[in-house]
Design a protein around this motif. Structure first.
Motif, short mmCIF file in Angstrom:
data_model
loop_
_atom_site.label_atom_id
_atom_site.label_comp_id
_atom_site.label_asym_id
_atom_site.label_seq_id
_atom_site.Cartn_x
_atom_site.Cartn_y
_atom_site.Cartn_z
N PRO A 128 10.64 67.16 12.69
CA PRO A 128 10.94 66.01 11.83
C PRO A 128 12.32 66.11 11.16
O PRO A 128 13.01 65.10 11.01
CB PRO A 128 9.81 66.04 10.80
N ILE A 129 12.70 67.31 10.77
CA ILE A 129 14.02 67.49 10.15
C ILE A 129 15.12 67.27 11.19
O ILE A 129 16.17 66.70 10.88
CB ILE A 129 14.11 68.89 9.51
N VAL A 130 14.90 67.72 12.41
CA VAL A 130 15.89 67.51 13.47
C VAL A 130 16.07 66.01 13.71
O VAL A 130 17.20 65.51 13.82
CB VAL A 130 15.44 68.21 14.78
N LYS A 131 14.95 65.27 13.79
CA LYS A 131 15.04 63.82 13.98
C LYS A 131 15.76 63.17 12.81
O LYS A 131 16.62 62.29 13.01
CB LYS A 131 13.64 63.22 14.13
N PHE A 132 15.44 63.58 11.61
CA PHE A 132 16.07 63.01 10.41
C PHE A 132 17.58 63.27 10.43
O PHE A 132 18.39 62.38 10.15
CB PHE A 132 15.44 63.61 9.16
N LEU A 137 23.26 61.12 11.04
CA LEU A 137 24.62 61.54 11.35
C LEU A 137 25.58 60.35 11.29
O LEU A 137 25.24 59.24 11.74
CB LEU A 137 24.68 62.15 12.76
N PRO A 138 26.79 60.53 10.76
CA PRO A 138 27.81 59.47 10.82
C PRO A 138 28.12 59.11 12.26
O PRO A 138 28.08 59.98 13.14
CB PRO A 138 29.01 60.11 10.13
N PRO A 139 28.45 57.84 12.55
CA PRO A 139 28.67 57.40 13.94
C PRO A 139 29.73 58.22 14.67
O PRO A 139 29.56 58.53 15.85
CB PRO A 139 29.09 55.94 13.78
N ASP A 140 30.83 58.56 13.98
CA ASP A 140 31.89 59.30 14.67
C ASP A 140 31.44 60.72 15.02
O ASP A 140 31.75 61.23 16.11
CB ASP A 140 33.15 59.35 13.82
N ILE A 141 30.67 61.35 14.14
CA ILE A 141 30.15 62.69 14.43
C ILE A 141 29.11 62.62 15.54
O ILE A 141 29.08 63.46 16.45
CB ILE A 141 29.53 63.33 13.17
N GLU A 142 28.24 61.62 15.48
CA GLU A 142 27.21 61.46 16.49
C GLU A 142 27.84 61.25 17.88
O GLU A 142 27.39 61.83 18.88
CB GLU A 142 26.32 60.27 16.14
#
Length: 274
Positions: A128-132, A137-142
């Motif tokens: 759940p923490i991984v999904k969260f 995540l900010p779009p540029d980092i993602e």
């Protein structure tokens, strides 16, 4: 007398010697031709003291390789890979690929989960923490960090590798066959819920070499057939045309046999020799 007359008289005087020599040559170098491998290392096109050779060697040694090789694992359904069981499968595949001697640097979602585990003092981060974390995540980092290795629906993941071109044991066909055999025999893929794909520039270049080899064999066969037809038109005899084609085939067998026995692989350059 002319060389042609010398060889003509020699042929008439020692026909059995010539025939036996031709048979032995065809057998020995025919076996050698079977040993030919289709392979190429870019680095071999350059001298060992050239800047390109030295640069590629440094990249292989310090940066994990030069030629990209990719593995895409396709699961069933959204968030397929966001379960601990499937993350463990990614870990197993990642570690196996990373252990192959030709492969340098390997990056996958396992790399990220391993970083999270280290940040979490060695404990596995709950799903759940991984999904969260992924959702926040900010779009540029993602886009830069997560996007290249996991699809938006999280049903496909990508394992990115770099292959060391300077590795003397490099054989593209064998490496790809080894990876595909792992996918076929490993129990991770036994239930059919995961579909693996091997892709990338490394695979494309291997396919190019294999296609060149196949087309070269077809070309040689076509050429000899056309030569035989020309002999047939010239001599107006199937028997003489067939006999005349044999001395034209032997030199090609000789060249390919020398390549095979000398362990010289067929590549973009040597493939044209015959």
């Amino acid at each position: 007398e002319s060389p042609l007359m010398f060889f003509a008289r020699f042929t008439e005087k020692y026909p059995k010697v010539i025939f036996a020599t031709a048979i032995i040559t065809a057998i020995i170098f025919g076996i050698g031709a079977q040993r030919i491998q289709v392979e190429n290392r870019f680095i071999d096109y350059f001298k060992s003291d050239s800047p390109i050779y030295e640069g590629m060697s440094i990249i292989d040694q310090r940066l994990g390789g030069t030629t990209p090789l990719e593995v895409v694992l396709e699961g069933e359904g959204k968030d397929f890979w966001l379960t601990q069981e499937n993350l463990d499968k990614i870990r197993d595949v990642h570690i196996w690929l990373d252990e192959q001697p030709e492969i340098g640097k390997t990056i996958s979602p396992y790399t990220m989960t391993e970083m999270l585990r280290k940040v979490n003092k060695g404990d596995t981060v709950p799903i759940p923490i991984v999904k969260f974390a992924l959702d926040k995540l900010p779009p540029d980092i993602e886009k830069a960090v997560v996007g290249p290795y996991i699809s938006p629906d999280r049903d496909q993941i990508r394992i990115s590798m770099r292959v060391a071109e300077s590795d003397t044991s490099l054989n593209r066909k064998d490496l790809i066959a080894r990876i595909e055999n792992y996918f076929e025999t490993n129990e991770i893929f036994a239930d059919g819920t995961i579909t693996p794909h091997v892709t990338g520039m490394f695979v494309l270049y291997n396919n190019l070499l294999q296609s060149l080899f196949a087309s070269q064999i077809q070309t040689i066969g076509t050429v000899f057939f056309l030569i035989w037809v020309m002999f047939l038109l010239l001599f107006r005899s199937i028997k003489i045309a067939t006999i005349a084609i044999i001395p034209n085939i032997l030199p090609v067998i000789l060249v390919l046999g020398i390549l095979g026995w000398s362990n010289i692989p067929l590549d973009l350059m040597t493939i044209m020799t015959a």
